[in-house]
Design a protein around this motif. Structure first.
Motif: not given
Length: 211
Positions: A96-112, A186-195
């Motif tokens: 995510e470009k803007e991290a309101d809570d100081g933790f930028s939710d993110n993902l990565n992909v490993g591929y083989q 990887s998500f901030s602990r504050d992000v609810p499950e629905a989000q």
């Protein structure tokens, strides 16, 4: 790729994500301080930036990897270059470009491509690979789902690396031809499950494998 090396991608993704998410990151490769900028400094790459050395012309999406493509949630950007500075084995990444809570939710992909590993083998390897990040009993094994029409395993848990606490969601799939993708969120602990589910669905529902 031998199973031990492939299974290690399960852990590498989690560590690299954490390094992208906090002000005091640790390197995925050494466990020491990361040398690249933390995600508290907002990512600057855009979805239109190049995301792999050889993207497939037959694939379309915000992120195009070596053998797959997918779309990004609104407000997320490509951070592949930044993630590869932390761990070269990462194929693509986004945050995510803007991290309101100081933790930028993110993902990565490993591929083989062309692996001989099975989905059952990967599933059996997950608990051991994540043992240093997830407390015993906290790892949830969810019902199998799909990634681009291919059966996928799904694990999630509250995780911790050093002082960094976050929530891990990880998917892995193996195609009939042996192409393996491990997608780690990887998500901030504050992000609810629905989000979390909404963000994940944008990626998994748009996932394409190369023909």
């Amino acid at each position: 790729m031998p199973l031990p090396r492939l299974a290690a991608l399960l852990l590498v993704g989690s560590l690299a994500l954490t390094a992208c998410g906090e002000d005091d990151p640790r390197s995925a490769s050494s466990g020491g301080p990361a040398t690249s900028s933390a995600a508290s400094e907002s990512p600057t790459e855009s979805p239109s930036a190049a995301v792999s050395e050889a993207p497939r012309a037959d694939l379309k999406g915000d992120i195009v990897g070596k053998g797959y493509a997918f779309d990004l949630p609104g407000g997320w950007v490509d951070t592949t270059k930044q993630a590869r500075e932390l761990q070269a084995s990462i194929d693509t990444a986004a945050a995510e470009k803007e991290a309101d809570d100081g933790f930028s939710d993110n993902l990565n992909v490993g591929y083989q491509a062309g692996s001989t590993a099975t989905l059952d083998q990967l599933e059996a390897a997950v608990p051991g690979q994540l043992a240093n990040l997830v407390q015993k009993g906290d790892l949830d094994v969810l019902p199998r789902t799909e990634l681009g029409g291919v059966e996928a395993i799904h694990h999630r848990a509250p995780a911790k690396l050093g002082s960094t606490e976050y929530f891990l969601e990880q998917f892995a799939a193996v195609t009939d031809s042996g192409d393996v993708a491990i997608v780690t969120f990887s998500f901030s602990r504050d992000v609810p499950e629905a989000q979390r589910d909404k963000v994940i669905a944008t990626v998994t529902d748009s996932w394409q494998w190369a023909a």
